[in-house]
Design a protein around this motif. Sequence first.
Motif, PDB file in Angstrom:
ATOM      1  N   GLY A  26      43.714  21.315  33.508  1.00 24.40           N
ATOM      2  CA  GLY A  26      42.662  22.201  33.035  1.00 24.40           C
ATOM      3  C   GLY A  26      42.120  23.149  34.071  1.00 24.40           C
ATOM      4  N   TRP A  27      42.590  23.033  35.333  1.00 20.07           N
ATOM      5  CA  TRP A  27      42.109  23.917  36.396  1.00 20.07           C
ATOM      6  C   TRP A  27      43.154  24.988  36.699  1.00 20.07           C
ATOM      7  N   SER A  28      42.665  26.197  36.993  1.00 23.13           N
ATOM      8  CA  SER A  28      43.541  27.296  37.368  1.00 23.13           C
ATOM      9  C   SER A  28      43.441  27.551  38.852  1.00 23.13           C
ATOM     10  N   HIS A  29      44.515  28.133  39.421  1.00 22.31           N
ATOM     11  CA  HIS A  29      44.494  28.601  40.802  1.00 22.31           C
ATOM     12  C   HIS A  29      44.610  30.117  40.864  1.00 22.31           C
ATOM     13  N   ASP A  30      44.729  30.750  39.711  1.00 22.98           N
ATOM     14  CA  ASP A  30      44.937  32.201  39.626  1.00 22.98           C
ATOM     15  C   ASP A  30      43.639  32.856  39.166  1.00 22.98           C
ATOM     16  N   PHE A  31      42.928  33.478  40.102  1.00 25.20           N
ATOM     17  CA  PHE A  31      41.595  34.008  39.812  1.00 25.20           C
ATOM     18  C   PHE A  31      41.639  35.130  38.784  1.00 25.20           C
ATOM     19  N   ASP A  32      42.572  36.046  38.928  1.00 31.90           N
ATOM     20  CA  ASP A  32      42.649  37.161  37.984  1.00 31.90           C
ATOM     21  C   ASP A  32      42.967  36.675  36.570  1.00 31.90           C
ATOM     22  N   ALA A  33      43.889  35.720  36.473  1.00 30.97           N
ATOM     23  CA  ALA A  33      44.221  35.172  35.156  1.00 30.97           C
ATOM     24  C   ALA A  33      43.025  34.432  34.565  1.00 30.97           C
ATOM     25  N   ALA A  34      42.260  33.760  35.430  1.00 33.88           N
ATOM     26  CA  ALA A  34      41.081  33.032  34.956  1.00 33.88           C
ATOM     27  C   ALA A  34      40.028  33.984  34.407  1.00 33.88           C
ATOM     28  N   LYS A  35      39.855  35.130  35.078  1.00 29.88           N
ATOM     29  CA  LYS A  35      38.886  36.115  34.585  1.00 29.88           C
ATOM     30  C   LYS A  35      39.296  36.645  33.219  1.00 29.88           C
ATOM     31  N   LYS A  36      40.585  36.906  33.065  1.00 28.49           N
ATOM     32  CA  LYS A  36      41.065  37.407  31.778  1.00 28.49           C
ATOM     33  C   LYS A  36      40.826  36.376  30.673  1.00 28.49           C
ATOM     34  N   GLN A  37      41.101  35.116  30.988  1.00 27.76           N
ATOM     35  CA  GLN A  37      40.879  34.085  29.988  1.00 27.76           C
ATOM     36  C   GLN A  37      39.403  33.958  29.647  1.00 27.76           C
TER      37      GLN A  37
END
Length: 326
Positions: A26-37
């Motif tokens: 459930g955790w992301s390491h991709d900040f840009d992808a996390a912002k989009k989500q």
Amino acid sequence: MKTKYILAATCAALAGFSSALAGGEGWSHDFDAAKKQAAGDKKDLLMDFTGSDWCGWCIKLNDEVFKHDAFKTGVKDKFVLVELDFPQDKSKLSEETQKQNEELQGKYAVQGFPTILLCDSEGKPFAKTGYQAGGPEKYVAHLDELRAKKVTRDKSFDEAAKAEGPAKAKALIAALKAMELEDETVSAFYPDVVEQIKAADPKDETGYAKELAAKEKFAAFEQELNGFARKQDHAGALAFVEKSAGDFEGEQKQQIVVTKAMIYAQMEKFDEAIKAVDEAKALAPESDMAARFDGFKKQLEAAKEKSKDKPKEGAKEEEAKEEAAE
């Protein structure tokens, strides 16, 4: 005692959302992808700056809170989780992820671990926290309290949009103060708001511009003082502090005077240090910092007594000469 002269700052992966090294699924390491989500799902970001294989409090937070289903269930409809790891074992992270994390650490002025930042989907922080004891349910409740800061922020921004002049400035100031962020964070992520405050209140009826200038002046003082600290130039630091004290007032002057006490203590001039503590306390006796001065003074008094048992440098040299003569 915030002055950096004494206190130093303390103490892969795969992109996407499938898994994380420490936090688990459930955790992301991709900040840009996390912002989009976060933007698409209308959620906030929870950013965990951690040292997963060396930071004790980070490991405790992960073991006591983040790994548990009660936490994951409690936040799943509110946050996109982002783990920004700084492990000793760099093989855990790709070079791209390491570079991203270092850039974000600088951008968000993160100096210690764990640092938990709550941000909106644009990446603008609205609250900051760290380790909290009590388990996952209590931590989720803590996060809910912090999310209320964003509600207050946005409400104040809405009020400001409908106002003009000092009333607009007051609403914008309320928005910034509601978040209780460091000055560096405000400058980095809300510079447009700061400029709007100044434009709406050119005569500084709110006192915000004066307060901001005082903070900037104090930051410049700290930066110059740190130069003496790096050179271990106690005498130079002491002269600089004594020269600068008259340029400040209130709690800022109190911080400077207690810094003088700390420098005297490092020089083992304990009588002067104790006197400086009393002077600092008298400047703002009701401040949060002043409440800690009595304990600091006791430490200085104990150090003074202990120093009496140590042979002086001159005595050591004389004793060495006598032994050599014999």
